[in-house]
Design a protein around this motif. Structure first.
Motif, PDB file in Angstrom:
ATOM      1  N   SER A  64       1.027  -1.309   0.008  1.00 53.10           N
ATOM      2  CA  SER A  64      -0.134  -0.341   0.100  1.00 53.10           C
ATOM      3  C   SER A  64       1.219   0.565   0.300  1.00 53.10           C
ATOM      4  CB  SER A  64      -0.985  -0.064   1.214  1.00 53.10           C
ATOM      5  OG  SER A  64       0.056  -0.535   2.373  1.00 53.10           O
TER       6      SER A  64
ATOM      7  N   HIS B 160      -1.912   7.732   3.631  1.00 53.67           N
ATOM      8  CA  HIS B 160      -2.484   7.408   2.235  1.00 53.67           C
ATOM      9  C   HIS B 160      -1.884   5.741   2.505  1.00 53.67           C
ATOM     10  CE1 HIS B 160       1.660   8.722   2.886  1.00 53.67           C
ATOM     11  NE2 HIS B 160       2.529   7.767   1.648  1.00 53.67           N
TER      12      HIS B 160
ATOM     13  N   LEU C 114      -4.826   4.095   3.789  1.00 52.87           N
ATOM     14  CA  LEU C 114      -6.100   4.269   2.487  1.00 52.87           C
ATOM     15  C   LEU C 114      -5.863   2.768   1.698  1.00 52.87           C
ATOM     16  CD1 LEU C 114      -6.955   7.931   1.859  1.00 52.87           C
ATOM     17  CD2 LEU C 114      -8.272   5.836   2.947  1.00 52.87           C
ATOM     18  N   GLY C 115      -4.719   2.677   0.967  1.00 54.93           N
ATOM     19  CA  GLY C 115      -3.887   1.549   1.128  1.00 54.93           C
ATOM     20  C   GLY C 115      -4.787  -0.290   1.738  1.00 54.93           C
TER      21      GLY C 115
ATOM     22  N   ARG D 185      -8.140  -0.238   1.476  1.00 52.26           N
ATOM     23  CA  ARG D 185      -8.578   0.139   0.194  1.00 52.26           C
ATOM     24  C   ARG D 185      -8.584  -1.733   0.629  1.00 52.26           C
ATOM     25  NH1 ARG D 185      -5.230  -1.860  -3.857  1.00 52.26           N
ATOM     26  NH2 ARG D 185      -3.585  -0.878  -3.145  1.00 52.26           N
TER      27      ARG D 185
ATOM     28  N   VAL E 241     -12.438  -0.872  -2.622  1.00 53.98           N
ATOM     29  CA  VAL E 241     -12.927   1.169  -3.191  1.00 53.98           C
ATOM     30  C   VAL E 241     -11.341   1.920  -2.933  1.00 53.98           C
ATOM     31  CG1 VAL E 241     -13.704   1.794  -0.989  1.00 53.98           C
ATOM     32  CG2 VAL E 241     -13.759   2.979  -3.633  1.00 53.98           C
ATOM     33  N   ASP E 242     -10.847   2.545  -3.525  1.00 51.78           N
ATOM     34  CA  ASP E 242     -10.024   3.058  -3.307  1.00 51.78           C
ATOM     35  C   ASP E 242     -10.163   4.713  -2.409  1.00 51.78           C
ATOM     36  OD1 ASP E 242      -7.656   4.798  -3.986  1.00 51.78           O
ATOM     37  OD2 ASP E 242      -6.967   4.970  -5.409  1.00 51.78           O
TER      38      ASP E 242
ATOM     39  N   SER F 174      -8.367   7.209  -1.758  1.00 53.53           N
ATOM     40  CA  SER F 174      -7.474   8.440  -2.113  1.00 53.53           C
ATOM     41  C   SER F 174      -8.428   9.738  -2.683  1.00 53.53           C
ATOM     42  CB  SER F 174      -6.328   8.286  -2.222  1.00 53.53           C
ATOM     43  OG  SER F 174      -6.380   7.411  -3.477  1.00 53.53           O
TER      44      SER F 174
END
Lengths: 443, 443
Positions: free
Chosen positions: A64, A295, A298-299, A302, A307-308, A310
């Protein structure tokens, strides 16, 4: 001493379970490459008479972004080196039914059980990380349903192989020249939808008969599988209610297939923040959360939600409308757990990622030693848990404080052993040693 | 000290390499299930500064009747537990390219190399034992030629995975939040005839860069393979002439593919019978041969020659006319070695099985410590060998006498180290640490 006692494992993540643990000023991230660091953690857990140490695993690199590369050493090999310096503590390794050969896996765990004198456990996973498929020649990661169908057969084959030498097959009669009684060494002749395995295994039955079978998926398929095969279940719950519902459901399923539910240890994860005051404990949690890199989180998110997110405003309400409730991730118990948090607590995206940074969805209680001990006792006495997978936010500090501050309280309350009664993982968990299926057939 | 030194490995077979070693009055066959026994052997080998210990392997049970069931614990797991109690000795495990997944094998050996701080070696085999096929869903064991074609690709994939993290990929910059430099962690994107593997590996490059690559097949395909990939070769020869021809051939092949032949250690097996007089040494050999059970030996021979000779007169000349020179076994180097003994020495069937009982076709010299040291020196100085895989007929006794009586002579002659100069297996063998292929590409 009461009959029922807590089972407690140390779940080892390199520098701790909090996603940013490696960035903490006290952390020594270099140590996470060093077997000596893990051996010391295991020795400490053993001095405190914990049931087992545990390693997760996936045969792929979790990516990620460059900050979130997750190192995973192959855990059976790793645990063998830990076994060599310990005497009593159980050793549980995760291994995949989707991306291993049953003959090879049966051998590795048999060897670990032999060399540890009966302390091996296998955390049976089907591998949820889709990236693994590309490391094994598959164009597509099989669906969870298909993976569990394959796992069902895989576990059958491995169990047959572990049983293929009856306990008294080894004769070692020098004078008569009889090494083993070949009538007690059985070909398994398995022919199924996924596997064709003749056997027998090429080593005698291991000290526990079969390594302890652990399972960690909590989806519908996972629960069915666990009710049939698991002797311990690792599970993630944010609330007593959720844990209770899960435990009741699992026990009902176990009864339905004719198993005694007391022989199935339900062990939720707990990642506690502990300090002499609640405010100080909260500060410890906040301190780690301040080190979170959004980030990276968020990785991770995901991977869990498919779902992304970012680019979304971290401090706005969680963008629930972007979630695909029909995606393959939506079948996972972790997906449901996250959506439950969103719906129950109305969190922002930042609040959610901080919550998950703690231990990827596991329970993250914050409090004084007495408060944490009270919660553990409550979950235990209510039947929501038979014990816990202890997931220290930081290592070794978060583990030390649990052992030094919380464990003595649990002992005073008669909830946890002061000495080991046995020497195998089965004995720690209060599980009996299974007879060989082949011995039963010929008896 | 002379430039060139012997390399010496201890090749561990449970109670020794003689087929009947377990029946010897001094043997303790129970110990062969106990990791402590192997740890003690490794510690003894390390005190004597040997290069490595070595385990053979095959993912199947070798059966030749109830007396000949051959136990094989999965060797990487086993060696990890030995690594934990040793500091310097190399640790070589056999693993199959035909019956493993490259991603899983790359991880196991990487873990062993990490936890041993650079002492891992992989003995690359394609698995000659046809029985393995039935444990992995195959109706037929692939031909040697096909197995080597697959091995060629397998080794490429595993090497790429080991190199997929450049040496300086791990950054661990807490303040900057950079765990690893993702530009130095490479997908390998392998697509070939046998494998499709994306990578990268999920652990950093190991201390040796790549575990040492060992190879043990001596057929035509095996020699070609070794000349390209092996850093050490284990091989079986009965005579100096055969060993010399082999060594010259391998070195020529290595030169032909642009390799420096000095970086390819040729290590024949030696299973010496040692006593203060030649007659006494001979008596030791005879004592073990008297414990041989002919039907067990004939079972072994059936695997090597592809023909069942039970029922034949043991004391008549060897029944050469029954051998199938067109069978698949006839392509193996061990088949040829046995037929060479038959043709050269005009043996009876009993004499042949006694010869092979010693060490399954390896060199079995018999003599005083000086005689054995002389032979070792002769093979070494003539270039027939760069060292030896020491295969004690009985363990631990046969190893003790080698260490106590022969090794001091070799040291006096300046042929073997008194202290380790390095701490990795590569350093013991005088091999350099390879750069990552990906670092070279981007340099």
């Amino acid at each position: 001493m009461p009959e029922r006692q807590l089972s407690l494992n140390l779940f080892i993540y390199p520098n701790g379970h909090h996603e940013a643990a490696w960035r903490h000023p006290q952390s020594v991230p270099e140590s996470s490459m060093d077997i000596g660091y893990y051996q010391q953690l295991a020795l400490r857990a053993e001095r405190e008479k914990l049931d087992a140490i545990f390693f997760a695993d996936s045969p792929s690199l979790a990516e990620s972004g460059r900050e979130g590369l997750r190192i995973r050493f192959e855990p059976v090999t790793w645990l063998a080196a830990i076994a060599a310096v310990t005497q009593r503590i159980g050793l549980i390794a995760t291994a995949s039914t989707t991306y291993s050969e049953p003959y090879n896996l049966a051998r590795s765990f048999s060897a670990l059980d032999h060399l540890s004198k009966g302390r091996a456990g296998w955390n049976i996973v089907t591998t949820s990380m889709a990236a693994a498929a590309a490391n094994f020649g598959l164009d597509e990661h099989p669906s969870a349903h298909d993976r569990y169908a394959q796992a069902e057969e895989f576990v059958q084959v491995v169990g047959d192989l572990w049983d293929s030498w009856e306990d008294d097959a080894l004769v070692l009669d020098k004078a008569g020249g009889v090494f083993a009684d070949s009538t007690k060494v059985h070909s398994i002749n398995h022919v199924g939808a996924y596997y064709k395995v003749k056997g027998p295994l090429n080593s005698p039955r291991s000290p526990q008969g079969r390594p302890v079978q652990v399972q960690a998926g909590s989806s519908e398929d996972g629960r069915d599988f666990a009710s049939r095969h698991a002797e311990a279940i690792f599970t993630a719950h944010q609330t007593l209610q959720s844990a209770t519902e899960f435990a009741n459901d699992i026990r009902a399923r176990a009864r339905a297939v004719g198993r005694d539910p007391r022989l199935l240890k339900i062990l939720p994860g707990i990642s506690p923040y502990i300090a002499s005051t609640e405010a100080e404990a909260r500060r410890k949690f906040d301190e780690l959360n301040e080190l979170v890199l959004p980030h990276v989180s968020l990785g991770q998110l995901r991977l869990l939600l498919g779902v992304d997110l970012s680019g979304q405003d971290l401090d706005a309400p969680f963008p629930r409308h972007l979630i695909n409730f029909e995606g393959i991730e939506s079948q996972s118990s972790r997906f449901k757990l996250i959506i439950d948090i969103v719906d129950r607590e109305n969190v922002t995206l930042r609040q959610l990622i901080n919550r998950l940074a703690g231990a990827r969805g596991h329970w993250v209680p914050v409090g004084t030693p007495v408060q944490i001990a009270d919660l553990i006792e409550q979950w235990f006495r209510s039947g929501a848990a038979d014990g816990f997978n202890v997931m220290p936010p930081s290592l070794p500090e978060g583990f030390e404080v649990f052992l030094d501050e919380v464990l003595p309280i649990l002992r005073q309350r008669g909830l946890f052993r002061r000495e080991y009664a046995g020497s195998t993982l089965r004995e720690h968990y209060g599980l009996s040693r299974p007879d060989s299926r082949y011995a039963l057939k010929t008896a």
